[in-house]
Motif scaffolding. Structure first.
Motif, PDB file in Angstrom:
ATOM      1  N   ARG A 192      -6.623  29.707  17.981  1.00  0.00           N
ATOM      2  CA  ARG A 192      -7.477  29.025  18.966  1.00  0.00           C
ATOM      3  C   ARG A 192      -6.678  28.107  19.886  1.00  0.00           C
ATOM      4  NH1 ARG A 192     -11.758  32.044  19.412  1.00  0.00           N
ATOM      5  NH2 ARG A 192     -12.641  32.546  17.405  1.00  0.00           N
ATOM      6  N   ALA A 193      -5.616  27.495  19.371  1.00  0.00           N
ATOM      7  CA  ALA A 193      -4.798  26.617  20.214  1.00  0.00           C
ATOM      8  C   ALA A 193      -4.144  27.409  21.339  1.00  0.00           C
ATOM      9  CB  ALA A 193      -3.737  25.914  19.365  1.00  0.00           C
ATOM     10  N   ALA A 194      -3.719  28.635  21.061  1.00  0.00           N
ATOM     11  CA  ALA A 194      -3.087  29.466  22.097  1.00  0.00           C
ATOM     12  C   ALA A 194      -4.062  29.778  23.227  1.00  0.00           C
ATOM     13  CB  ALA A 194      -2.552  30.756  21.489  1.00  0.00           C
ATOM     14  N   LEU A 195      -5.342  29.856  22.917  1.00  0.00           N
ATOM     15  CA  LEU A 195      -6.348  30.176  23.935  1.00  0.00           C
ATOM     16  C   LEU A 195      -6.454  29.097  25.015  1.00  0.00           C
ATOM     17  CD1 LEU A 195      -9.182  31.532  21.639  1.00  0.00           C
ATOM     18  CD2 LEU A 195      -7.592  32.868  23.039  1.00  0.00           C
ATOM     19  N   ARG A 196      -6.015  27.883  24.711  1.00  0.00           N
ATOM     20  CA  ARG A 196      -6.102  26.776  25.676  1.00  0.00           C
ATOM     21  C   ARG A 196      -4.966  26.798  26.698  1.00  0.00           C
ATOM     22  NH1 ARG A 196      -7.937  24.262  20.897  1.00  0.00           N
ATOM     23  NH2 ARG A 196      -5.897  23.379  20.418  1.00  0.00           N
ATOM     24  N   ALA A 197      -3.931  27.578  26.442  1.00  0.00           N
ATOM     25  CA  ALA A 197      -2.824  27.661  27.395  1.00  0.00           C
ATOM     26  C   ALA A 197      -3.264  28.515  28.588  1.00  0.00           C
ATOM     27  CB  ALA A 197      -1.593  28.271  26.728  1.00  0.00           C
ATOM     28  N   PRO A 198      -3.159  28.001  29.821  1.00  0.00           N
ATOM     29  CA  PRO A 198      -3.633  28.755  30.982  1.00  0.00           C
ATOM     30  C   PRO A 198      -3.004  30.144  31.115  1.00  0.00           C
ATOM     31  CG  PRO A 198      -3.214  26.490  31.595  1.00  0.00           C
ATOM     32  CD  PRO A 198      -2.709  26.657  30.183  1.00  0.00           C
ATOM     33  N   ILE A 199      -1.704  30.276  30.833  1.00  0.00           N
ATOM     34  CA  ILE A 199      -1.046  31.575  30.963  1.00  0.00           C
ATOM     35  C   ILE A 199      -1.630  32.589  29.973  1.00  0.00           C
ATOM     36  CG2 ILE A 199       0.875  31.044  29.380  1.00  0.00           C
ATOM     37  CD1 ILE A 199       2.706  32.552  31.379  1.00  0.00           C
ATOM     38  N   VAL A 200      -1.992  32.133  28.789  1.00  0.00           N
ATOM     39  CA  VAL A 200      -2.610  33.003  27.784  1.00  0.00           C
ATOM     40  C   VAL A 200      -4.037  33.346  28.215  1.00  0.00           C
ATOM     41  CG1 VAL A 200      -3.409  33.170  25.391  1.00  0.00           C
ATOM     42  CG2 VAL A 200      -1.166  32.160  25.902  1.00  0.00           C
ATOM     43  N   ALA A 201      -4.808  32.345  28.613  1.00  0.00           N
ATOM     44  CA  ALA A 201      -6.204  32.562  29.008  1.00  0.00           C
ATOM     45  C   ALA A 201      -6.312  33.576  30.149  1.00  0.00           C
ATOM     46  CB  ALA A 201      -6.848  31.238  29.395  1.00  0.00           C
ATOM     47  N   ARG A 202      -5.425  33.471  31.140  1.00  0.00           N
ATOM     48  CA  ARG A 202      -5.455  34.422  32.262  1.00  0.00           C
ATOM     49  C   ARG A 202      -5.121  35.835  31.795  1.00  0.00           C
ATOM     50  NH1 ARG A 202      -2.690  30.265  34.866  1.00  0.00           N
ATOM     51  NH2 ARG A 202      -0.707  31.298  34.462  1.00  0.00           N
ATOM     52  N   THR A 203      -4.165  35.951  30.893  1.00  0.00           N
ATOM     53  CA  THR A 203      -3.682  37.266  30.466  1.00  0.00           C
ATOM     54  C   THR A 203      -4.676  37.988  29.565  1.00  0.00           C
ATOM     55  OG1 THR A 203      -1.417  36.446  30.630  1.00  0.00           O
ATOM     56  CG2 THR A 203      -1.747  38.465  29.374  1.00  0.00           C
ATOM     57  N   ILE A 204      -5.359  37.266  28.700  1.00  0.00           N
ATOM     58  CA  ILE A 204      -6.259  37.932  27.739  1.00  0.00           C
ATOM     59  C   ILE A 204      -7.662  38.161  28.282  1.00  0.00           C
ATOM     60  CG2 ILE A 204      -4.978  37.048  25.760  1.00  0.00           C
ATOM     61  CD1 ILE A 204      -7.367  35.108  25.310  1.00  0.00           C
ATOM     62  N   ARG A 205      -7.962  37.580  29.441  1.00  0.00           N
ATOM     63  CA  ARG A 205      -9.305  37.707  30.004  1.00  0.00           C
ATOM     64  C   ARG A 205      -9.726  39.177  30.035  1.00  0.00           C
ATOM     65  NH1 ARG A 205      -8.767  35.058  34.781  1.00  0.00           N
ATOM     66  NH2 ARG A 205      -9.207  33.115  33.716  1.00  0.00           N
ATOM     67  N   GLY A 206     -10.879  39.473  29.460  1.00  0.00           N
ATOM     68  CA  GLY A 206     -11.416  40.828  29.463  1.00  0.00           C
ATOM     69  C   GLY A 206     -10.940  41.699  28.310  1.00  0.00           C
ATOM     70  N   HIS A 207     -10.067  41.185  27.466  1.00  0.00           N
ATOM     71  CA  HIS A 207      -9.559  41.957  26.334  1.00  0.00           C
ATOM     72  C   HIS A 207     -10.185  41.477  25.032  1.00  0.00           C
ATOM     73  CE1 HIS A 207      -6.414  44.141  28.468  1.00  0.00           C
ATOM     74  NE2 HIS A 207      -6.173  43.026  29.133  1.00  0.00           N
ATOM     75  N   GLU A 208     -10.436  42.409  24.130  1.00  0.00           N
ATOM     76  CA  GLU A 208     -10.875  42.038  22.793  1.00  0.00           C
ATOM     77  C   GLU A 208      -9.701  41.451  22.034  1.00  0.00           C
ATOM     78  OE1 GLU A 208     -13.068  44.900  20.538  1.00  0.00           O
ATOM     79  OE2 GLU A 208     -13.940  45.764  22.356  1.00  0.00           O
ATOM     80  N   LEU A 209      -9.987  40.635  21.029  1.00  0.00           N
ATOM     81  CA  LEU A 209      -8.953  40.015  20.210  1.00  0.00           C
ATOM     82  C   LEU A 209      -9.137  40.456  18.756  1.00  0.00           C
ATOM     83  CD1 LEU A 209      -9.008  36.395  21.701  1.00  0.00           C
ATOM     84  CD2 LEU A 209      -7.484  38.288  22.294  1.00  0.00           C
ATOM     85  N   PRO A 210      -8.768  41.693  18.449  1.00  0.00           N
ATOM     86  CA  PRO A 210      -8.946  42.160  17.071  1.00  0.00           C
ATOM     87  C   PRO A 210      -8.052  41.390  16.104  1.00  0.00           C
ATOM     88  CG  PRO A 210      -7.787  43.803  18.377  1.00  0.00           C
ATOM     89  CD  PRO A 210      -8.161  42.687  19.298  1.00  0.00           C
ATOM     90  N   THR A 211      -8.467  41.344  14.859  1.00  0.00           N
ATOM     91  CA  THR A 211      -7.677  40.714  13.809  1.00  0.00           C
ATOM     92  C   THR A 211      -7.434  41.728  12.703  1.00  0.00           C
ATOM     93  OG1 THR A 211      -9.672  39.877  12.733  1.00  0.00           O
ATOM     94  CG2 THR A 211      -8.564  38.391  14.276  1.00  0.00           C
ATOM     95  N   ARG A 212      -6.462  41.412  11.839  1.00  0.00           N
ATOM     96  CA  ARG A 212      -6.148  42.234  10.663  1.00  0.00           C
ATOM     97  C   ARG A 212      -5.924  43.701  11.025  1.00  0.00           C
ATOM     98  NH1 ARG A 212      -7.398  39.364   5.787  1.00  0.00           N
ATOM     99  NH2 ARG A 212      -8.617  37.519   6.263  1.00  0.00           N
ATOM    100  N   ALA A 213      -5.058  43.924  12.020  1.00  0.00           N
ATOM    101  CA  ALA A 213      -4.811  45.301  12.455  1.00  0.00           C
ATOM    102  C   ALA A 213      -3.460  45.406  13.167  1.00  0.00           C
ATOM    103  CB  ALA A 213      -5.917  45.757  13.404  1.00  0.00           C
ATOM    104  N   VAL A 214      -2.889  46.605  13.132  1.00  0.00           N
ATOM    105  CA  VAL A 214      -1.727  46.919  13.951  1.00  0.00           C
ATOM    106  C   VAL A 214      -2.269  47.311  15.320  1.00  0.00           C
ATOM    107  CG1 VAL A 214       0.243  48.463  14.275  1.00  0.00           C
ATOM    108  CG2 VAL A 214      -0.331  47.647  11.978  1.00  0.00           C
ATOM    109  N   LEU A 215      -1.729  46.686  16.365  1.00  0.00           N
ATOM    110  CA  LEU A 215      -2.247  46.875  17.724  1.00  0.00           C
ATOM    111  C   LEU A 215      -1.306  47.662  18.626  1.00  0.00           C
ATOM    112  CD1 LEU A 215      -3.561  43.255  18.350  1.00  0.00           C
ATOM    113  CD2 LEU A 215      -4.785  45.215  17.373  1.00  0.00           C
ATOM    114  N   GLY A 216      -0.040  47.750  18.240  1.00  0.00           N
ATOM    115  CA  GLY A 216       0.913  48.439  19.093  1.00  0.00           C
ATOM    116  C   GLY A 216       2.300  48.387  18.505  1.00  0.00           C
TER     117      GLY A 216
END
Length: 141
Positions: free
Chosen positions: A44-68
């Motif tokens: 949740r702390a990372a979500l407050r960083a503007p560079i992170v917030a702009r980049t993740i906008r519109g993307h799901e944030l899955p947990t407990r998974a290999v993503l790439g």
């Protein structure tokens, strides 16, 4: 191939779908292919960083998974100006390249630090990335 675990789903999404090509770590990592795994909880702390917030906008944030998957090409520290807007001072910067998101997350519980993924998970990752299968013949460690 070892498993690479970023600090949380926002960081992984910034690597997979943004321009984050530096991961901040306390020590160097050897060059190699690594799986990107989303941990059990969203940072949740990372979500407050503007560079992170702009980049993740519109993307799901899955947990407990290999993503790439990503290739680590080296590690360095910056004696002066940071090498990237993503770089944190007083950290080792792990250089990332050849980023390949999976079409769908592959469920997988994890651990902190590098760890060996189950063979069944690795095989599911290869199904998503058939063009890379020949380069990824080693079971994750």
């Amino acid at each position: 191939m070892g498993l690479y675990h970023a600090s949380g789903p926002p960081e992984n999404i910034c690597i997979l779908h943004g321009d984050k090509r530096v991961e901040n770590r306390p020590r160097t990592w050897a060059p190699a292919w690594r799986l990107l795994h989303a941990g059990a909880a969203t940072d949740r702390a990372a979500l407050r960083a503007p560079i992170v917030a702009r980049t993740i906008r519109g993307h799901e944030l899955p947990t407990r998974a290999v993503l790439g998957i990503v290739r680590i090409t080296g590690s360095h520290t910056d004696p002066g100006e940071p090498c990237s807007p993503w770089a944190q001072t007083e950290c080792v910067h792990v250089d990332l390249d050849d980023v390949h998101p999976l079409a769908l997350p592959v469920p997988c519980d994890g651990q902190l630090g590098p760890w060996r993924v189950p063979l069944a998970v690795f095989e599911q990752v290869l199904v998503h990335l058939p063009d890379l299968a020949q380069q990824l013949t080693e079971v994750p460690s």
